[in-house]
Design a protein around this motif. Structure first.
Motif, PDB file in Angstrom:
ATOM      1  N   PHE A   1       0.981  -1.060  -0.185  1.00 20.05           N
ATOM      2  CA  PHE A   1      -0.004  -0.096   0.029  1.00 20.05           C
ATOM      3  C   PHE A   1       0.890   1.068  -0.014  1.00 20.05           C
ATOM      4  N   TYR A   2       1.631   1.111   0.702  1.00 17.47           N
ATOM      5  CA  TYR A   2       2.615   2.419   1.575  1.00 17.47           C
ATOM      6  C   TYR A   2       3.533   2.298  -0.063  1.00 17.47           C
ATOM      7  N   SER A   3       3.945   1.292  -0.676  1.00 11.96           N
ATOM      8  CA  SER A   3       4.674   1.284  -2.259  1.00 11.96           C
ATOM      9  C   SER A   3       4.359   1.734  -3.020  1.00 11.96           C
ATOM     10  N   ASP A   4       2.578   1.974  -3.299  1.00 18.28           N
ATOM     11  CA  ASP A   4       1.766   2.231  -4.425  1.00 18.28           C
ATOM     12  C   ASP A   4       1.891   3.788  -4.120  1.00 18.28           C
ATOM     13  N   LEU A   5       1.396   4.227  -2.857  1.00 17.63           N
ATOM     14  CA  LEU A   5       1.616   5.529  -2.955  1.00 17.63           C
ATOM     15  C   LEU A   5       3.050   6.214  -3.124  1.00 17.63           C
ATOM     16  N   LYS A   6       4.174   6.194  -3.014  1.00 14.43           N
ATOM     17  CA  LYS A   6       5.363   6.726  -2.711  1.00 14.43           C
ATOM     18  C   LYS A   6       5.546   6.369  -4.007  1.00 14.43           C
TER      19      LYS A   6
END
Length: 515
Positions: free
Chosen positions: A381-386
């Motif tokens: 989830f964080y990687s997608d947003l980052k």
């Protein structure tokens, strides 16, 4: 003339007159024993110096030409041919002798020979060139002293220091990677990064090269060390405080870059969460929880969309010509209100990178406990947003990386701070003799043959190196040497040729006039 007078006359004719003066007789005897006294050597002044420097440079040119000639001559002699090839140095020596005669200078001096090795080849690193020249000259004289009959001994001796330096650099290049890694390992240890930290970050492995992985903890710590992000101190309190303050600085820079994009005309698309959805599709969470995770993604999209609710205007009921009520959508008042709302929503629909970044943290804190706390999902989830944010603001990528490095190291420093790690000033002088890490003063003294004058200082030195400042200094030194070794040129070709030419020009049997 009697017989005695005749005998004296014959002796005088053969050996010279005999003086009755004892001093004259002693000088005659010394002359017969050692030869006539040497004439006094002329003094060495500025004029001779001004002659010697260009003469030395001129001889070096000849020596440089003679290097391949000497090599060819040596090869022919090794094959059994007694060959003597002409030397450029010989011709140059004749030119220098003529010039010296015209200028009233000596054609050769010991100083001129030394100048040949000390003349710098370029304007950079003059001190280093002078040092190399001095060592080469010393090697040249040593070679001549060891084998005066060999014309190659001086040349070999002159090039020996350069060969030793080249060999040292070659070895340095070979062991440089291990020196760098050892130095960084010592500094990682001082940051509090332990083996358990590497193990606990197995789930956060990074592919630093194709099919080569390292833990995030090691990569982040090495980044901080190489980039000198933290202060050069071993005080854990200072290091921890610097870690927190630098995170704030980086966060402010990130917000500034995101707002810069938000204020532009760039239209931000909604994140697709491809990694997070793929993670769920692969059933990497409990099947019964998949819908809950998908609901989180849907909720996030709704929150960041910044969409308001349409408020219907109050309008009277309208009727058609037959008295039947008309739909409200046919009301001009209603249509105008709806058009205004849609236009407003068009402006509101522009996503904000700053809002995306902040909501990423909000959602992480909100759902990090409970049934939807799967670490793998949240990493995706964080990687997608980052990744999505960095597509619109590339400058943020490096800032995020630096901030992540600090976040990874922060827990280790926090543990050390809580444990009250000792500083160098906390040690008593008497303790230094027993903190060498392996052996104390008695052991070192025994190893040095029972010499306490050497044993105790060495033990105290090892003790100092065993402290936090000592290990920090050693680690940084190993890293610095290891990083510079591959950058150093193994063989300085111009300097080597210059020194070889200086030696070759002076490798002929010559009688040098002293100063």
């Amino acid at each position: 003339m009697d017989e005695t007078d005749l005998l004296l006359k014959n002796l005088e004719a053969e050996f010279g007159s005999l003086s009755n003066d004892p001093t004259d007789r002693l000088l005659e005897e010394l002359a017969l024993e050692f030869g006539p006294p040497s004439p006094q050597k002329p003094s060495y002044g500025i004029g001779q110096t001004l002659f010697d420097i260009p003469a030395a440079a001129y001889r070096n040119v000849g020596g440089l030409v003679d290097l391949p000639i000497m090599g060819g001559e040596s090869l022919m002699q090794a094959l059994g041919y007694d060959v003597k090839l002409p030397r450029m140095s010989t011709m140059i020596s004749k030119d220098i002798e003529k010039a010296a005669e015209q200028l009233g200078a000596r054609p050769e001096t010991e100083a001129q020979e030394a100048f040949g090795f000390l003349i710098p080849g370029n304007k950079t690193n003059l001190i280093r060139q002078l040092g190399a020249g001095a060592l080469s000259y010393l090697g040249f004289k040593t070679g001549q002293a060891i084998a005066p009959e060999s014309q190659y001994a001086g040349l070999v001796g002159a090039l020996a220091p350069s060969a030793a330096v080249a060999a040292t650099k070659a070895v340095g290049r070979t062991i440089a990677p291990s020196m760098v890694e050892k130095g960084k390992a010592m500094q990682r240890n001082l940051l509090g990064i332990t083996q358990s930290d590497y193990g606990s970050s197995r789930k956060a492995m990074l592919e630093i090269e194709p099919n080569k992985f390292e833990s995030q903890a090691k990569v982040s710590a090495d980044n901080l060390i190489s980039e000198k992000v933290l202060p050069n101190t071993t005080d854990v309190d200072v290091l921890y405080d610097a870690t927190i303050s630098k995170q704030r600085e980086l966060e402010n820079q990130i917000i500034k870059e995101l707002k810069k994009v938000d204020s532009s005309d760039v239209k931000i698309a909604m994140p697709k969460f491809s990694k997070a959805l793929k993670y769920l599709e692969e059933n990497r969470v409990a099947i019964t929880d998949i819908d809950q995770y998908k609901a989180i993604i849907k909720e996030f999209k709704e929150k960041v969309r910044n969409k308001s609710k349409f408020v219907e205007p109050e309008i009277p009921t309208l009727y058609d010509e037959y008295g039947k009520p008309l739909p409200k959508e046919q009301s001009s008042t209603y249509r105008k209100a709806l058009e205004s709302y849609l236009k407003e929503q068009e402006g509101r629909s522009k996503l904000s990178l700053d809002v995306l970044n902040k909501q990423r943290k909000v959602f992480g804190e909100k759902y990090k406990t409970g049934p939807t706390s799967d670490a793998g999902f949240w990493r995706a989830f964080y990687s997608d947003l980052k990744t999505h944010i960095e597509e619109y603001a590339p400058e943020v990528k490096e800032l995020n990386r630096k901030k992540q490095d600090l976040i990874v190291v922060e827990p280790a420093l926090k543990r050390q701070k809580a444990a009250g790690t000792r500083k160098l000033g906390d040690y008593k002088p008497s303790e230094l003799a027993y903190t060498t890490g392996t052996i104390g003063a008695p052991g070192i003294t025994y190893m040095l043959g029972g010499n306490p004058l050497l044993g105790v200082p060495v033990s105290l030195l090892l003790a100092a190196l065993g402290t936090r400042p000592g290990r920090s200094l050693t680690g940084r030194a190993l890293q610095a040497v290891g990083e510079r070794a591959p950058q150093a040129t193994i063989v300085n070709v111009p300097q080597t040729l210059q020194l070889g030419g200086a030696a070759a020009a002076r490798s002929q049997p010559q009688i040098l006039e002293g100063e």
